[in-house]
Enzyme design. Structure first.
Site, PDB file in Angstrom:
ATOM      1  N   ILE A  33       0.900  -1.164   0.000  1.00 41.22           N
ATOM      2  CA  ILE A  33       0.000   0.000   0.000  1.00 41.22           C
ATOM      3  C   ILE A  33       0.934   1.208   0.000  1.00 41.22           C
ATOM      4  O   ILE A  33       1.949   1.223   0.708  1.00 41.22           O
ATOM      5  CB  ILE A  33      -0.954   0.018   1.226  1.00 41.22           C
ATOM      6  CG1 ILE A  33      -1.825   1.290   1.207  1.00 41.22           C
ATOM      7  CG2 ILE A  33      -0.228  -0.115   2.552  1.00 41.22           C
ATOM      8  CD1 ILE A  33      -2.952   1.307   2.251  1.00 41.22           C
ATOM      9  N   SER A  34       0.615   2.191  -0.816  1.00 44.67           N
ATOM     10  CA  SER A  34       1.489   3.364  -0.924  1.00 44.67           C
ATOM     11  C   SER A  34       1.504   4.131   0.396  1.00 44.67           C
ATOM     12  O   SER A  34       0.576   4.040   1.202  1.00 44.67           O
ATOM     13  CB  SER A  34       0.993   4.289  -2.039  1.00 44.67           C
ATOM     14  OG  SER A  34       1.071   3.629  -3.270  1.00 44.67           O
TER      15      SER A  34
END
Ligand code: SAH
Length: 326
Positions: free
Chosen positions: A160-161
């Site tokens: 996940i960024s």
């Protein structure tokens, strides 16, 4: 040297410690050379020492500065870069551990958003509102430090960024995520940004996530169902699909906003085709070196491309290549 610099990128906490250490060393080297200078001025016997110690001090300072620059250069190619030294000043950018809010005990989504505002990552009120509405903790793996400003593994060789990258992309797309508009999130992963898009375009708009790992699509739907975007999913203005995102999602095209959450070797043609005149595509492009590119489709159909910043994303690739880890 390049290898060393690149090595840092995979090791953000280590790099952070090094940065703090380097900054500390830098400041103590200043202090110690000042100390020697005043002591030496008291004694003629030690007259040679100022030049020796100042040389030593200079060499030490130069080395530490070099180290800081090197680490910074490595950081600028990562997704974890969190400071704009141009805005904040190198000293602040390199020595403020709060900036990363790692291990800072931040337990609240609102505190995370507040920090992103404080450090100048978010300036838009709309982005503040949507990031306050969609709680990041619902999208990260159980037990992870949800509000740390860093990417996190979500399985299947992807992450996940980091919050600052989500914030940056939301801000770049803000004008193209107005109520009633259509948005496409390619490589939707956890579904975090797709949920944010759905909130911004509202029930009259369309937010479409495309992800090629079926398990991630299932878990992203579960995440969204727990979030403030659940009603959009239920009522159909938000949907997530298992597909190769390089082909876009023609069914709801043309899109006002397209976001790609993985780095493409070059901009996929179908994504340009599915962009509305006046629309914007935000996509990381490159392999080893990547740039976050902002692609605007002008009203006459021509394209304008500019680079926003250097980044480090997982590749936009085939499912097989991703699962193989290359
Ligand atoms: N933006 C998301 C995920 C980022 S990771 C988030 O923050 O949660 C990039 C995602 O792109 C991964 O989930 C990966 O599986 C997906 N991906 C990579 N190549 C893809 C492709 N060709 N088609 C669809 N999804 C892809």
């Amino acid at each position: 040297m390049l290898i060393v610099a690149y090595g840092f990128r995979y090791c953000a906490p280590f790099r952070r410690n090094l940065l703090n250490y380097a900054t500390l060393l830098h400041s103590t080297s200043h202090l110690s050379s000042r100390f020697h200078y005043s002591r030496d001025s008291l004694s003629r016997m030690e007259h040679h020492r100022p030049s020796f110690s100042s040389h030593l001090g200079l060499a030490k300072t130069a080395f530490v500065l070099y180290l800081v620059i090197l680490i910074h250069a490595a950081g600028s190619t990562t997704e974890e870069i969190t400071c704009d030294p141009g805005k904040l000043g190198v000293a602040k950018a390199t020595c403020d551990p709060d900036r990363y809010f790692s291990g800072s005990g931040i337990k609240k989504n609102s505190a995370m958003v507040g920090n992103l505002q404080r450090f100048g990552v978010i300036s838009s009120q709309k982005v503040v509102e949507v990031m306050q509405t969609i709680d990041r903790a619902l999208f990260v793996p159980n037990g992870a430090s949800a509000y740390d400003d860093s990417p996190m593994g979500i399985g299947y060789n992807v992450t996940i960024s980091a919050p600052h990258m989500h914030a940056t992309c939301l801000q770049l797309l803000e004008e193209h995520l107005k109520p009633g508009m259509h948005a496409l999130d390619v490589g939707s992963g956890t579904g975090y940004l797709t949920a944010c898009f759905a909130v911004m375009v509202g029930p009259q708009g369309r937010a479409v996530g495309v992800e090629h790992i079926p398990e991630l699509v299932s878990s992203s739907i579960e995440n969204i169902q727990k979030s403030e975007a659940a009603s959009y999913l239920k009522e159909g203005s938000l949907s997530v699909h298992v597909a190769d995102g390089r082909l876009g999602w023609p069914e709801h095209a043309p899109y006002d906003a397209i976001h790609v959450g993985a780095a493409a070797p070059e901009i996929p043609g179908p994504l340009i085709e599915q962009l509305k005149p006046g629309g914007r595509l935000v996509i990381p492009v490159g392999n080893l070196f990547q740039e976050l590119q902002v692609v605007d489709k002008n009203m006459d159909g021509s394209i304008t491309v500019r680079s926003e910043t250097s980044v480090r994303y997982v590749p936009l690739t085939s499912r097989e290549a991703q699962l193989r880890g290359n």
